[in-house]
Write a protein that holds these residues in place. Sequence first.
Motif, PDB file in Angstrom:
ATOM      1  N   PRO A   1       0.835  -1.199   0.000  1.00  0.00           N
ATOM      2  CA  PRO A   1       0.000   0.000   0.000  1.00  0.00           C
ATOM      3  C   PRO A   1       0.872   1.253   0.000  1.00  0.00           C
ATOM      4  O   PRO A   1       1.961   1.272   0.569  1.00  0.00           O
ATOM      5  N   THR A   2       0.386   2.290  -0.653  1.00  0.00           N
ATOM      6  CA  THR A   2       1.157   3.528  -0.767  1.00  0.00           C
ATOM      7  C   THR A   2       1.242   4.247   0.576  1.00  0.00           C
ATOM      8  O   THR A   2       0.312   4.189   1.384  1.00  0.00           O
TER       9      THR A   2
ATOM     10  N   ASP B   1       9.119  10.235  -7.549  1.00  0.00           N
ATOM     11  CA  ASP B   1       8.830  10.242  -8.987  1.00  0.00           C
ATOM     12  C   ASP B   1       7.466   9.605  -9.267  1.00  0.00           C
ATOM     13  O   ASP B   1       6.684  10.118 -10.075  1.00  0.00           O
ATOM     14  N   ASN B   2       7.186   8.490  -8.601  1.00  0.00           N
ATOM     15  CA  ASN B   2       5.904   7.808  -8.788  1.00  0.00           C
ATOM     16  C   ASN B   2       4.740   8.667  -8.299  1.00  0.00           C
ATOM     17  O   ASN B   2       3.684   8.706  -8.938  1.00  0.00           O
ATOM     18  N   TRP B   3       4.902   9.325  -7.150  1.00  0.00           N
ATOM     19  CA  TRP B   3       3.840  10.189  -6.629  1.00  0.00           C
ATOM     20  C   TRP B   3       3.557  11.337  -7.595  1.00  0.00           C
ATOM     21  O   TRP B   3       2.421  11.712  -7.808  1.00  0.00           O
ATOM     22  N   ILE B   4       4.620  11.900  -8.171  1.00  0.00           N
ATOM     23  CA  ILE B   4       4.441  12.990  -9.134  1.00  0.00           C
ATOM     24  C   ILE B   4       3.688  12.477 -10.365  1.00  0.00           C
ATOM     25  O   ILE B   4       2.826  13.167 -10.910  1.00  0.00           O
ATOM     26  N   ALA B   5       3.993  11.248 -10.774  1.00  0.00           N
ATOM     27  CA  ALA B   5       3.357  10.678 -11.960  1.00  0.00           C
ATOM     28  C   ALA B   5       1.910  10.253 -11.713  1.00  0.00           C
ATOM     29  O   ALA B   5       1.090  10.331 -12.624  1.00  0.00           O
ATOM     30  N   THR B   6       1.582   9.836 -10.494  1.00  0.00           N
ATOM     31  CA  THR B   6       0.254   9.264 -10.250  1.00  0.00           C
ATOM     32  C   THR B   6      -0.695  10.158  -9.454  1.00  0.00           C
ATOM     33  O   THR B   6      -1.894   9.885  -9.432  1.00  0.00           O
ATOM     34  N   HIS B   7      -0.196  11.183  -8.804  1.00  0.00           N
ATOM     35  CA  HIS B   7      -1.046  12.071  -8.001  1.00  0.00           C
ATOM     36  C   HIS B   7      -0.942  13.493  -8.575  1.00  0.00           C
ATOM     37  O   HIS B   7       0.003  14.224  -8.262  1.00  0.00           O
ATOM     38  N   PRO B   8      -1.906  13.901  -9.398  1.00  0.00           N
ATOM     39  CA  PRO B   8      -1.836  15.211 -10.048  1.00  0.00           C
ATOM     40  C   PRO B   8      -1.754  16.374  -9.052  1.00  0.00           C
ATOM     41  O   PRO B   8      -1.066  17.356  -9.319  1.00  0.00           O
ATOM     42  N   ASP B   9      -2.420  16.262  -7.908  1.00  0.00           N
ATOM     43  CA  ASP B   9      -2.366  17.346  -6.929  1.00  0.00           C
ATOM     44  C   ASP B   9      -0.964  17.473  -6.336  1.00  0.00           C
ATOM     45  O   ASP B   9      -0.469  18.579  -6.114  1.00  0.00           O
TER      46      ASP B   9
END
Length: 150
Positions: A7-8, A43-51
């Motif tokens: 889980p994230t 990097d993943n958070w930037i790619a998957t969470h637009p906010d």
Amino acid sequence: MATPGQPTSYKSDYCELAHNYCLLGATNEVLAGYFDVVPRTIDNWIATHPDFADAVRRGRAVADAVVVRALFERAKGFSHQVSRTTLYRGEERTVTNTVSYPPDTQACMFWLRNRQRDYWQAKAEAPLEVVDDMAARLDAAGESMRHAAE
């Protein structure tokens, strides 16, 4: 059926924190250290969470604008007021001076090389072709001597 991954650890509160850290110039590595994750997670958070991506971009844009302004001021030279309080004959007095900084040549070159790359890029001179190549001359001389001996 694929098994779900771990889980994230992402929380929506991270947007404001990331924005504030990016205002201070934080890179993805610094953000990773702050959130106690690896840089790839950022990097993943930037790619998957637009906010989250928007908060990081906005923070970095403001930080970059502040630095660009400071570099521009340094390149063209600037003045500012400095006030200090001194004690003169037992009485406090405020003295205000104007401090001037001349234009900085290195800041000018950096600015121009980045803003007008075609005109100001530091290009290395192309090495001149050596017409008088010693190895080629020796080879040619050897060939001519071989043909002369035949």
